[in-house]
Design a protein around this motif. Structure first.
Motif, PDB file in Angstrom:
ATOM      1  N   CYS A 169      93.527  45.384  69.906  1.00 27.05           N
ATOM      2  CA  CYS A 169      94.807  46.028  70.189  1.00 27.05           C
ATOM      3  C   CYS A 169      95.494  45.483  71.454  1.00 27.05           C
ATOM      4  O   CYS A 169      95.218  45.908  72.574  1.00 27.05           O
ATOM      5  CB  CYS A 169      94.666  47.549  70.300  1.00 27.05           C
ATOM      6  SG  CYS A 169      96.279  48.351  70.388  1.00 27.05           S
ATOM      7  N   LYS A 199      94.498  50.088  64.461  1.00 30.67           N
ATOM      8  CA  LYS A 199      93.066  49.805  64.292  1.00 30.67           C
ATOM      9  C   LYS A 199      92.809  48.299  64.133  1.00 30.67           C
ATOM     10  O   LYS A 199      91.921  47.742  64.777  1.00 30.67           O
ATOM     11  CB  LYS A 199      92.560  50.562  63.058  1.00 30.67           C
ATOM     12  CG  LYS A 199      91.077  50.568  62.893  1.00 30.67           C
ATOM     13  CD  LYS A 199      90.705  51.462  61.747  1.00 30.67           C
ATOM     14  CE  LYS A 199      89.227  51.400  61.492  1.00 30.67           C
ATOM     15  NZ  LYS A 199      88.869  52.163  60.303  1.00 30.67           N
ATOM     16  N   ILE A 240      93.102  54.633  69.692  1.00 32.61           N
ATOM     17  CA  ILE A 240      93.135  55.666  68.641  1.00 32.61           C
ATOM     18  C   ILE A 240      92.518  56.967  69.165  1.00 32.61           C
ATOM     19  O   ILE A 240      93.100  58.045  69.021  1.00 32.61           O
ATOM     20  CB  ILE A 240      92.399  55.162  67.370  1.00 32.61           C
ATOM     21  CG1 ILE A 240      93.169  53.967  66.792  1.00 32.61           C
ATOM     22  CG2 ILE A 240      92.251  56.279  66.341  1.00 32.61           C
ATOM     23  CD1 ILE A 240      92.515  53.287  65.616  1.00 32.61           C
ATOM     24  N   TYR A 276      95.418  57.692  59.773  1.00 34.31           N
ATOM     25  CA  TYR A 276      96.470  57.443  60.761  1.00 34.31           C
ATOM     26  C   TYR A 276      96.223  56.111  61.462  1.00 34.31           C
ATOM     27  O   TYR A 276      95.115  55.595  61.458  1.00 34.31           O
ATOM     28  CB  TYR A 276      96.477  58.561  61.813  1.00 34.31           C
ATOM     29  CG  TYR A 276      96.764  59.894  61.200  1.00 34.31           C
ATOM     30  CD1 TYR A 276      98.075  60.292  60.973  1.00 34.31           C
ATOM     31  CD2 TYR A 276      95.740  60.733  60.811  1.00 34.31           C
ATOM     32  CE1 TYR A 276      98.354  61.499  60.369  1.00 34.31           C
ATOM     33  CE2 TYR A 276      96.001  61.949  60.213  1.00 34.31           C
ATOM     34  CZ  TYR A 276      97.303  62.329  60.001  1.00 34.31           C
ATOM     35  OH  TYR A 276      97.579  63.515  59.396  1.00 34.31           O
ATOM     36  N   LEU A 277      97.252  55.596  62.077  1.00 39.16           N
ATOM     37  CA  LEU A 277      97.131  54.473  63.022  1.00 39.16           C
ATOM     38  C   LEU A 277      96.360  53.281  62.454  1.00 39.16           C
ATOM     39  O   LEU A 277      95.559  52.644  63.139  1.00 39.16           O
ATOM     40  CB  LEU A 277      96.449  54.985  64.301  1.00 39.16           C
ATOM     41  CG  LEU A 277      97.206  56.105  65.018  1.00 39.16           C
ATOM     42  CD1 LEU A 277      96.286  56.861  65.977  1.00 39.16           C
ATOM     43  CD2 LEU A 277      98.413  55.563  65.768  1.00 39.16           C
ATOM     44  N   GLN A 278      96.615  53.010  61.184  1.00 35.15           N
ATOM     45  CA  GLN A 278      95.848  51.933  60.535  1.00 35.15           C
ATOM     46  C   GLN A 278      96.144  50.560  61.126  1.00 35.15           C
ATOM     47  O   GLN A 278      95.250  49.728  61.253  1.00 35.15           O
ATOM     48  CB  GLN A 278      96.144  51.929  59.040  1.00 35.15           C
ATOM     49  CG  GLN A 278      95.543  53.129  58.339  1.00 35.15           C
ATOM     50  CD  GLN A 278      95.902  53.149  56.869  1.00 35.15           C
ATOM     51  OE1 GLN A 278      95.455  52.322  56.089  1.00 35.15           O
ATOM     52  NE2 GLN A 278      96.720  54.104  56.481  1.00 35.15           N
ATOM     53  N   SER A 290      90.327  48.599  69.740  1.00 33.44           N
ATOM     54  CA  SER A 290      91.474  49.435  69.370  1.00 33.44           C
ATOM     55  C   SER A 290      91.062  50.893  69.204  1.00 33.44           C
ATOM     56  O   SER A 290      91.907  51.796  69.278  1.00 33.44           O
ATOM     57  CB  SER A 290      92.110  48.917  68.081  1.00 33.44           C
ATOM     58  OG  SER A 290      91.144  48.892  67.050  1.00 33.44           O
TER      59      SER A 290
END
Ligand SMILES: Cc1cc2nc3c(=O)[nH]c(=O)nc-3n(C[C@H](O)[C@H](O)[C@H](O)COP(=O)(O)OP(=O)(O)OC[C@H]3O[C@@H](n4cnc5c(N)ncnc54)[C@H](O)[C@@H]3O)c2cc1C
Length: 415
Positions: free
Chosen positions: A57, A50, A122, A45-47, A118
């Motif tokens: 981020c 990252k 996450i 998820y949330l690549q 980041s």
């Protein structure tokens, strides 16, 4: 038996997670029972979160004036006004603060978690997903969405069981599969093109100067079809050509036109902060009067780095070992012209490493921006980069994901 509303989020990226969590928060506040699932094509998820902002981020931008904030979207500035009045950068900062993440603004307005990582964002999302029992469904590639007799939407996957949902959010970013889903349900996809890139330029004026930056230049981009774009700000010389905030902004505003021109065009640069020819002429004459015995290579406008000045003299075959008193009229004109209007050929583009987005996507006229619901297919919503919305660099792209994801969540829960 209480009726449990089912909400399917397609895409486990920034918009998908923020929307899922916001929906769960809204449902909790309203005392509603919801089954929220995030279907993600990959295992992770949330690549993009990252790798975003060079791993730090850049969550949003420190500008709480909605009108000004929206001016940073080459596409979507008008449509985002109403959503941003409901959930803007200040709300993002407060949302993360409540979730235990403190965002800090840098001098240029970019906002990062105070950990500068980041992973903090996450972890915050994964913690919330756990807390609200949102179901994560990795390796679920949504292949089709179909309307059904029950008025629910039916999601079909590659190799998994179908899922019936009362509301579906497509938040697949710039993945082609997401555009195919939107297209299959009747949506138009506005022309796509990369945005936020630097320019490939080979010119003796900037060769071997990588790392040099100019805080205030004006840029004029002219494309083969004579279309022009202007920008002002800082630029950075790279191995490839030119980058920096002003170039990235220019690339965003001219994204589609530059793609059509195969990334070829002419960049006219005023290295003197936009000063007019006459003003620079006077400045050079003054320098000549005050430094007549000094060598050309040693005396130059104070806003210019010496290495750049030497490149300029070399490019136009002007002898740096000449005294200022001996500079010819023609040489004076050449120098002045090079300072106020250097003409550089752009021969390609290069991705900007810290942030990259695509412009284009689901046509904005087909979306109700009060709810983020499709005007074509009821119960279907869109958020994030799949929309024909893109911002310049600085946290604006994530803010689009947070705002549209949040707004869709409110309506998916309470409709
Ligand atoms: C290197 C880089 C750095 C960046 N840094 C910043 C930054 O610092 N600040 C900023 O504001 N913006 C930044 N951006 C832009 C920002 O990352 C995007 O605007 C944002 O991630 C868009 O969020 P999204 O949820 O719409 O899409 P995404 O984050 O791309 O998420 C979409 C998800 O959907 C999944 N998916 C796709 N198709 C399907 C399918 N058929 N079924 C199921 N799942 C599917 C994908 O696997 C993906 O996980 C950066 C972008 C890049 C590439």
């Amino acid at each position: 038996m209480s009726l449990r509303k089912t909400i399917a989020i397609i895409g486990g990226g920034a918009a998908g997670f923020f929307s899922a969590i916001s929906a769960a928060q809204e449902a909790k506040e309203k005392g509603l029972s919801v089954d929220i699932r995030i279907f993600e094509a990959t295992e992770d998820y949330l690549q993009k979160v990252k790798i975003s902002g060079g791993g730090r981020c850049n969550v949003t931008h420190h500008c709480y004036d909605v009108k000004m904030f929206c001016q940073n979207y080459p596409r979507g500035s008008r449509e985002l006004l109403s959503p941003m009045h409901k959930f803007q950068a200040q709300d993002t900062v407060e949302w993360f603060e409540k979730a235990g993440v403190h965002l800090v603004a840098e001098a240029d307005g970019r906002m990062f978690p105070d950990t500068n990582s980041s992973a903090t964002i996450i972890d915050c999302f994964l913690h919330a997903v756990d807390k609200f029992q949102i179901k994560l469904m990795p390796n679920h590639v949504v292949k089709t969405i179909a309307t059904s007799a029950s008025s629910q939407l039916k999601l079909s996957f590659r190799g998994q069981e179908d899922f019936m949902a009362d509301a579906v959010l497509i938040a697949t970013g710039s993945a082609p599969g997401g555009y195919r889903l939107a297209d299959s349900l009747g949506h138009t996809i506005a022309e796509r093109a990369p945005s936020l890139f630097s320019f490939k330029i080979e010119d003796p004026l900037i060769s071997e100067l990588q790392g040099l930056s100019f805080s205030d230049v004006t840029l004029k981009l002219t494309l083969p079809d004579k279309k022009g774009f202007k920008q002002k700000g800082a630029v950075l010389i790279t191995h490839w050509g030119l980058s920096g905030p002003a170039i990235l902004k220019l690339s965003a505003w001219a994204a589609r036109e530059m793609k059509r021109a195969d990334y070829r065009g002419t960049l006219t640069v005023n290295w003197m902060g936009g000063k007019k020819t006459g003003v620079v002429e006077n400045q050079l004459n003054q320098m000549k009067m005050e430094n007549s015995k000094n060598y050309l290579k040693n005396i130059y406008p104070e806003n210019l780095p010496k290495r750049f000045w030497l490149n300029l003299l070399k490019k136009y075959s002007i002898d740096g070992d000449k005294q200022w008193a001996n500079i010819s009229k023609k040489e004076g004109v050449t120098i002045c012209q090079a300072l106020v209007a250097s003409s550089l050929n752009i021969s390609g583009q290069n991705r900007f490493k810290d942030e990259f987005v695509e412009c284009g996507g689901v046509s904005l006229t087909e979306i109700d921006f009060k709810t983020m619901q499709s005007k074509i297919c009821p119960r279907l919503y869109f958020a994030g980069e799949i929309l024909d919305v893109d911002g310049i660099t600085g946290g604006f792209n994530f803010q689009n994901a947070w705002t549209t994801g949040w707004l869709a969540a409110q309506h998916m829960v309470s409709r």
